[in-house]
Motif scaffolding. Structure first.
Motif, short mmCIF file in Angstrom:
data_model
loop_
_atom_site.label_atom_id
_atom_site.label_comp_id
_atom_site.label_asym_id
_atom_site.label_seq_id
_atom_site.Cartn_x
_atom_site.Cartn_y
_atom_site.Cartn_z
N ALA A 1 0.86 -1.19 0.00
CA ALA A 1 0.00 0.00 0.00
C ALA A 1 0.89 1.24 0.00
CB ALA A 1 -0.91 0.00 1.22
N GLU A 2 0.50 2.23 -0.75
CA GLU A 2 1.24 3.49 -0.81
C GLU A 2 0.44 4.58 -0.10
OE1 GLU A 2 3.70 3.06 -4.98
OE2 GLU A 2 1.74 4.05 -5.06
N PRO A 3 1.02 5.21 0.88
CA PRO A 3 0.31 6.27 1.58
C PRO A 3 0.16 7.51 0.70
CG PRO A 3 2.55 6.11 2.39
CD PRO A 3 2.36 5.00 1.42
N VAL A 4 -0.75 8.38 1.07
CA VAL A 4 -1.00 9.60 0.31
C VAL A 4 0.29 10.42 0.26
CG1 VAL A 4 -2.32 11.75 0.27
CG2 VAL A 4 -3.42 9.62 1.00
N GLY A 5 0.61 10.90 -0.94
CA GLY A 5 1.81 11.71 -1.13
C GLY A 5 3.04 10.89 -1.52
N THR A 6 2.93 9.57 -1.51
CA THR A 6 4.06 8.72 -1.88
C THR A 6 3.59 7.71 -2.92
OG1 THR A 6 4.68 8.86 0.45
CG2 THR A 6 5.98 7.41 -0.90
N TYR A 7 3.17 8.21 -4.04
CA TYR A 7 2.66 7.35 -5.09
C TYR A 7 3.72 7.09 -6.14
CZ TYR A 7 -2.16 8.04 -3.46
OH TYR A 7 -3.30 8.05 -2.72
N SER A 8 3.75 5.85 -6.63
CA SER A 8 4.62 5.54 -7.77
C SER A 8 3.85 5.87 -9.05
CB SER A 8 5.01 4.06 -7.73
OG SER A 8 3.86 3.25 -7.80
N PHE A 9 4.47 5.65 -10.18
CA PHE A 9 3.77 5.88 -11.45
C PHE A 9 2.59 4.92 -11.55
CE2 PHE A 9 8.20 7.16 -12.46
CZ PHE A 9 7.94 8.49 -12.74
N ASP A 10 1.53 5.37 -12.19
CA ASP A 10 0.33 4.55 -12.33
C ASP A 10 0.64 3.23 -13.04
OD1 ASP A 10 -1.10 6.45 -11.03
OD2 ASP A 10 -2.01 7.32 -12.84
N GLY A 11 1.49 3.29 -14.06
CA GLY A 11 1.85 2.08 -14.80
C GLY A 11 2.60 1.09 -13.92
N VAL A 12 3.48 1.60 -13.06
CA VAL A 12 4.22 0.72 -12.15
C VAL A 12 3.25 0.09 -11.16
CG1 VAL A 12 5.94 0.70 -10.30
CG2 VAL A 12 6.37 2.01 -12.39
N TRP A 13 2.32 0.87 -10.65
CA TRP A 13 1.34 0.36 -9.68
C TRP A 13 0.48 -0.74 -10.31
CZ3 TRP A 13 1.09 0.33 -4.69
CH2 TRP A 13 -0.10 -0.01 -4.05
N LYS A 14 -0.01 -0.51 -11.52
CA LYS A 14 -0.83 -1.51 -12.20
C LYS A 14 -0.02 -2.76 -12.52
CE LYS A 14 -4.04 1.75 -14.34
NZ LYS A 14 -4.51 2.35 -15.59
N SER A 15 1.23 -2.56 -13.00
CA SER A 15 2.08 -3.71 -13.32
C SER A 15 2.42 -4.50 -12.06
CB SER A 15 3.38 -3.25 -13.99
OG SER A 15 3.09 -2.62 -15.21
N SER A 16 2.66 -3.80 -10.96
CA SER A 16 2.95 -4.48 -9.69
C SER A 16 1.75 -5.31 -9.24
CB SER A 16 3.29 -3.46 -8.60
OG SER A 16 4.43 -2.74 -8.94
N TYR A 17 0.57 -4.73 -9.36
CA TYR A 17 -0.66 -5.45 -9.00
C TYR A 17 -0.80 -6.71 -9.83
CZ TYR A 17 -5.56 -6.64 -8.52
OH TYR A 17 -6.73 -7.34 -8.30
N THR A 18 -0.65 -6.58 -11.13
CA THR A 18 -0.78 -7.73 -12.03
C THR A 18 0.29 -8.77 -11.74
OG1 THR A 18 -1.70 -6.26 -13.70
CG2 THR A 18 -0.93 -8.42 -14.45
N THR A 19 1.52 -8.33 -11.56
CA THR A 19 2.62 -9.26 -11.29
C THR A 19 2.39 -10.01 -9.99
OG1 THR A 19 4.15 -7.78 -12.43
CG2 THR A 19 5.12 -9.45 -11.01
N PHE A 20 2.00 -9.31 -8.94
CA PHE A 20 1.73 -9.95 -7.65
C PHE A 20 0.62 -10.98 -7.78
CE2 PHE A 20 -0.70 -10.29 -3.75
CZ PHE A 20 0.28 -10.51 -2.79
N THR A 21 -0.49 -10.58 -8.37
CA THR A 21 -1.66 -11.45 -8.47
C THR A 21 -1.37 -12.68 -9.32
OG1 THR A 21 -3.06 -9.49 -8.26
CG2 THR A 21 -4.11 -11.50 -9.03
N VAL A 22 -0.78 -12.48 -10.49
CA VAL A 22 -0.52 -13.61 -11.39
C VAL A 22 0.55 -14.53 -10.82
CG1 VAL A 22 0.37 -14.21 -13.68
CG2 VAL A 22 -1.32 -12.39 -13.45
N SER A 23 1.62 -13.97 -10.25
CA SER A 23 2.68 -14.82 -9.69
C SER A 23 2.17 -15.62 -8.49
CB SER A 23 3.91 -14.00 -9.33
OG SER A 23 3.62 -13.08 -8.31
N LYS A 24 1.34 -15.00 -7.64
CA LYS A 24 0.77 -15.73 -6.51
C LYS A 24 -0.12 -16.87 -7.01
CE LYS A 24 -2.87 -14.57 -4.09
NZ LYS A 24 -3.90 -14.02 -3.24
N TYR A 25 -0.92 -16.58 -8.01
CA TYR A 25 -1.83 -17.58 -8.56
C TYR A 25 -1.06 -18.74 -9.17
CZ TYR A 25 -5.36 -19.54 -11.72
OH TYR A 25 -6.20 -20.39 -12.39
N TRP A 26 -0.07 -18.47 -10.01
CA TRP A 26 0.64 -19.53 -10.70
C TRP A 26 1.62 -20.26 -9.80
CZ3 TRP A 26 -1.05 -22.07 -14.57
CH2 TRP A 26 -1.95 -21.46 -15.44
#
Length: 151
Positions: free
Chosen positions: A46-71
């Motif tokens: 989780a990223e607190p307010v004011g410490t956000y990464s790029f939107d693309g990095v956040w989406k890619s991180s979400y996808t990578t976490f979810t898919v790697s956990k699943y597989w």
């Protein structure tokens, strides 16, 4: 003919005890892992307010976490699921065997044997202790306690 039909039905019933239908949709019907393994991306990262990464990095991180956990889970369960099922089946069979053939008979034997000891103990108590305590109670029954306040 009727007897053959009955024997066939008995075989089917016996077979059904070992080949139970399983639900492939709801794989935790008794909810034994409901609170343990429910880990989503938001529960870990989780990223607190004011410490956000790029939107693309956040989406890619979400996808990578979810898919790697699943597989990873699927791969581990494919490789280790059956051997661990054998180990757990053996362990619970061993526990059941020990309980059925050792623990319960020992407890039943103990209860039968202790019943004889209990009768002897009860007889001794009633024979020796009851008269003693009755005599002591008669001696102490005449004791009077008086409380005085001295000034």
């Amino acid at each position: 003919m009727a007897e053959e039909q009955r024997e066939l039905e008995e075989r089917i019933i016996i077979k059904d005890q070992h080949t139970k239908e399983i639900d492939l949709v709801n794989r935790d019907p008794k909810r034994i892992n409901e609170d343990v393994v429910k880990v989503d991306f938001e529960d870990v990262i989780a990223e607190p307010v004011g410490t956000y990464s790029f939107d693309g990095v956040w989406k890619s991180s979400y996808t990578t976490f979810t898919v790697s956990k699943y597989w990873c889970y699927r791969l581990l369960s494919a490789v280790l699921g059956i051997p661990l099922a054998v180990v757990w089946g053996f362990l619970f069979a061993l526990i059941s065997f020990c309980h059925i053939w050792a623990v319960v008979p020992c407890i039943k034997s103990y209860l039968i044997e202790i019943q004889c000891v209990s009768r002897i103990y009860s007889l001794c108590i009633h024979t020796f202790c009851d008269p003693l305590f009755e005599a002591l109670s008669k001696i102490c029954s005449n004791v009077r306690v008086v409380l005085r306040k001295e000034t």
